[in-house]
Motif scaffolding. Structure first.
Motif, PDB file in Angstrom:
ATOM      1  N   SER A   1     -86.767  -4.951 -60.459  1.00  0.00           N
ATOM      2  CA  SER A   1     -85.805  -5.466 -59.474  1.00  0.00           C
ATOM      3  C   SER A   1     -84.610  -4.537 -59.313  1.00  0.00           C
ATOM      4  CB  SER A   1     -85.323  -6.860 -59.893  1.00  0.00           C
ATOM      5  OG  SER A   1     -86.402  -7.767 -59.943  1.00  0.00           O
ATOM      6  N   VAL A   2     -84.078  -4.072 -60.428  1.00  0.00           N
ATOM      7  CA  VAL A   2     -82.922  -3.165 -60.371  1.00  0.00           C
ATOM      8  C   VAL A   2     -83.308  -1.851 -59.694  1.00  0.00           C
ATOM      9  CG1 VAL A   2     -81.284  -1.826 -61.745  1.00  0.00           C
ATOM     10  CG2 VAL A   2     -81.808  -4.186 -62.376  1.00  0.00           C
ATOM     11  N   GLY A   3     -84.479  -1.331 -60.043  1.00  0.00           N
ATOM     12  CA  GLY A   3     -84.929  -0.084 -59.436  1.00  0.00           C
ATOM     13  C   GLY A   3     -85.122  -0.211 -57.935  1.00  0.00           C
ATOM     14  N   CYS A   4     -85.776  -1.297 -57.494  1.00  0.00           N
ATOM     15  CA  CYS A   4     -85.993  -1.507 -56.060  1.00  0.00           C
ATOM     16  C   CYS A   4     -84.688  -1.807 -55.333  1.00  0.00           C
ATOM     17  CB  CYS A   4     -86.994  -2.636 -55.840  1.00  0.00           C
ATOM     18  SG  CYS A   4     -88.692  -2.235 -56.317  1.00  0.00           S
ATOM     19  N   LEU A   5     -83.756  -2.461 -56.023  1.00  0.00           N
ATOM     20  CA  LEU A   5     -82.449  -2.726 -55.428  1.00  0.00           C
ATOM     21  C   LEU A   5     -81.727  -1.415 -55.120  1.00  0.00           C
ATOM     22  CD1 LEU A   5     -80.128  -4.661 -54.658  1.00  0.00           C
ATOM     23  CD2 LEU A   5     -79.423  -4.622 -57.064  1.00  0.00           C
TER      24      LEU A   5
END
Length: 233
Positions: A192-196
């Motif tokens: 999630s953090v990476g895609c954010l």
């Protein structure tokens, strides 16, 4: 049956708190757009999608086109595809309740059903159905109360929608404490953090779900072989 209903009601209480506040926020905004509690009832009964219903208010006010409405609704709710896939066998076994369980599978209901540990003497299928039904009723009630409150008293809705964020935090903590295997949490969090960072706050949900599901499928067999918990949700 009475014991099962009471159990389902207790399990749905965290959702009651969140849905009443967020449902009221929807009702207040709907009333401000010129629609009364009857509209709130039927929209919440048939649409039953928090973000989709807030978007619907913009559509009803004429500020969003049909195409943008359809596209944005799909993007906002595409995550439910993944929710449904993880529960499809369980819901199919519920017989006539199968269509309603698909319709009523919101983020919060999904979280509760994932962590459901039914004690002896409780029918799991009926408990799942009543949890979904109670959650749906809470949302409808919140919307109706919001429109009525908007007609009677002035109300500032700033910050009300944070109730859902707080609810997710509580559910997350409970699942973390009860689960012995935290690998899915780390995979989901990092994805999630990476895609954010890559896609931005408005577009990261669907890519992060795709990455998370793909990684979980890759490590699922290894986790089962090493004695880890099977990833059902």
């Amino acid at each position: 049956m009475k014991k099962t209903i009471c159990y389902a009601f207790v399990q749905s209480l965290p959702i009651l708190c969140g849905y009443l506040f967020l449902g009221m926020a929807f009702g207040l905004l709907l009333q401000k757009a010129g629609y009364n509690f009857i509209w709130a009832f039927f929209i919440s009964l048939t649409v039953y999608a928090g973000s989709g219903q807030f978007l619907l208010i913009s559509f009803l006010s004429g500020s969003v086109s049909w195409f943008n409405m359809a596209f944005m609704t799909f993007m906002l709710n595409s995550r439910h595809i993944f929710y449904g896939l993880s529960f499809i066998e369980r819901f199919q076994a519920m017989g006539k309740a199968y269509p309603y369980m698909i319709f009523s599978l919101t983020d919060e209901t999904y979280s509760v059903l994932c962590s459901l540990k039914v004690p002896d003497g409780i029918d799991e299928k009926k408990a799942s159905f009543f949890i979904a039904l109670f959650d749906h009723c809470y949302w409808i009630l919140g919307g109706i109360l919001g429109t009525i409150a908007g007609e009677l008293i002035p109300f500032d809705t700033t910050g009300v929608d944070f109730a859902m964020t707080a609810l997710f935090v509580v559910i997350f903590i409970e699942q973390w404490l009860e689960s012995k295997n935290h690998i899915p949490v780390w995979i989901g969090g990092i994805s999630s953090v990476g895609c954010l960072c890559i896609f931005g706050a408005d577009n990261f949900i669907l890519p992060s779900l795709i990455v998370t599901v793909s990684l979980l499928l890759m490590v699922k067999k290894q986790m089962i072989e090493t004695g880890g918990e099977q990833l059902e949700c």
